[in-house]
Structures are given as C-alpha cells and as structure tokens.
Design an enzyme around this catalytic site. Structure first.
Site: not given
Length: 289
Positions: A229, A235
């Site tokens: 994923d 981030d």
C-alpha cells in the site's frame, strides 16, 4: 528546534480491491482497514518517530477524538488540536493488488481551522523552528506569513496540488515538497514562479528523490521492496527528511533514512499507524548494508 505542523487529521477507510473501480462498477473489497490518516497527521507521526519534536495544529469533530489520542501516543504534542462541532475529515481509499490507490477526500474540520488557532500555537515558536503546511487545511497562507514574521522556516507540501494555492504561498516558504507529477504541474501551471531561493524536495517513487536548491542537488535512491500500500509513502519521506534536517543530520543521511522509512511503510497496509520507528529504520539500513 521544534516543528509546528498545521496539518490535516482524517479518519481513513482503506478498502483492498482487485483493481481500482471503473465508472459505474460495483466492486467487492477483500478487506477494510480503518485508522488515522491525513497528510498532516501522517507527517507529524513520521517526524515524531524519526526523533523530531513536533507540535500538531489541527482540528477534529466529535467522532474523531480518538485520532488525537493516536497522535499523542506516537509522541506528537497535541495541545493545539481543537475539537469542533463539525465532522472530522475522512478519506475513502481504494488500494488494488498492485498497491496503487485512488482516494476520495472529505475535508471536514480541517477546513475550519482559523488563524487564531495558529497564533495560539505559534506563540511559543521562534527563530530556528519550522512551520510545516499542506493543502488540506484552511489558514495556510496566513500561517506562513505569521511564521516568517517570527523568523521560522516554512516547509510546504503542495498536495493536493492546486495552482492558485501554490502561487499564494510560494513567496513565504523555504522548502517545497512535491512528487514528480506535482513538479510537472507546477512547471506547467506556474511557469514564471520564482523558485531560485527555495529548496525543492522532489520524490520520484521507485526512482528515488532529490533535494534541489541554491546550494546544488542531492539525490537518494529508493530501496527495492514488495509494496502492499503506497498510501502515505510521500508523507513518511517528508516527515523523516524534515526531522533529519531539523536535528542536524546531513542532507544525505536525512534523505537516506527517509527513503528507508518510506520503503518500510509501503510494505504495510494503512497510513499513519504503519510508519516505522527510528529503530526499525536503523535495523533496515543495517540489513541493507
């Protein structure tokens, strides 16, 4: 020094699907994972787990108080996370068998943050500290102006990319974080943007990342892993990089640790809560060596 993050907080609903839905298609998911997300929350947790001091400025709704507790448990200062009477932001995330994703985002409380909330948090900030921003909250431009007036350095993650928002905030930032697609959008939509004095942290996915600025260019390679994923990988990279810069690591060391952290993170389903700790990153790099 400290990093103040005016950042989004979302409740993520991640659905594992065989392929991303096509228009008009009803698709059965093999699993549902609900957890903390939002670019801001992801970045705050990455900073904290990298060893940085981070104070989150944000907002949740009545049903999202648990999200602030998750931030706090990860080592993030949540004194300036407000509870409002509108829903917490949330995201519907589809992740396919190739680890690609498609996301529908509802901003909720993230777009109800006021400059007064920011002023309260930055009252304790001073020269040498950082303010980190993304495009998922309100009050970003005013916060950047306030931070610069107090002598802070400003880092800006230009995502989700909106050319108008980027144009407004560029004059007040020191570090611009974009992925390869966002960098292309910036060049196409704002060809006259003055980036000469700004450091650009650009991620290229499997091709690595680069820090480009007035003092030259530093590149870092990515690590070969089997992704599950990719949500939150950028981030994680930004949070680890910024924490490294803030705590005095060299650019090369900070970015290498950030690349390792992102590599670990994409092997796990979910976003904020799957970001690795500093010890996990150190062990990963030792194994790579």
């Amino acid at each position: 020094m400290a990093i103040f993050n005016l950042g989004s907080i979302n409740i993520d609903h991640t659905y594992l699907v065989p392929h991303l839905p096509r228009p008009g298609e009803t698709l059965a998911a093999s699993n549902l994972i609900t957890g903390l997300g939002g670019k801001g929350a992801n970045q705050s947790i990455a900073i904290a787990r990298a060893g940085g001091q981070v104070l989150h400025i944000g907002a949740t709704g009545p049903e999202g108080e648990w999200t602030a507790k998750v931030l706090g448990n990860a080592g993030v200062d949540i004194a300036h996370v407000s509870r409002l009477d509108i829903p917490t932001g949330h995201a519907i995330i589809n992740v396919d068998d190739a680890a690609e994703n498609a996301i529908v985002l509802f901003s909720g409380a993230n777009r109800a943050i006021t400059i007064d909330m920011v002023m309260g948090a930055l009252a304790q900030a001073g020269p040498g500290d950082w303010l980190l921003l993304q495009n998922e909250t309100s009050a970003g431009v005013d916060a950047a102006k306030l931070a610069k007036s107090k002598g802070l350095k400003v880092a800006y993650c230009a995502a989700p990319f909106e050319s108008k928002a980027v144009a407004q905030i560029l004059p007040f930032i020191d570090l611009l974080s974009v992925n390869e697609g966002e960098a292309a959008s910036l060049a196409a939509d704002l060809p006259d943007a003055d980036l000469g004095s700004i450091q650009q942290l650009i991620t290229y996915g499997a091709k690595g990342a680069a820090l480009i600025g007035p003092e030259g260019r530093a590149d870092v390679a990515s690590f070969a892993v089997d992704p599950v994923d990719t949500t939150g990988a950028g981030d994680t990279f930004l949070g680890y990089s910024l924490a490294g810069f803030d705590t005095g690591l060299s650019v090369e060391d900070a970015m290498r640790r950030a690349s390792a952290a992102a590599a670990i993170q994409v092997t796990r389903p979910g976003a904020a809560e799957t970001i690795p700790t500093a010890d996990e990153v150190t062990a990963f790099l030792q194994d790579q060596a």
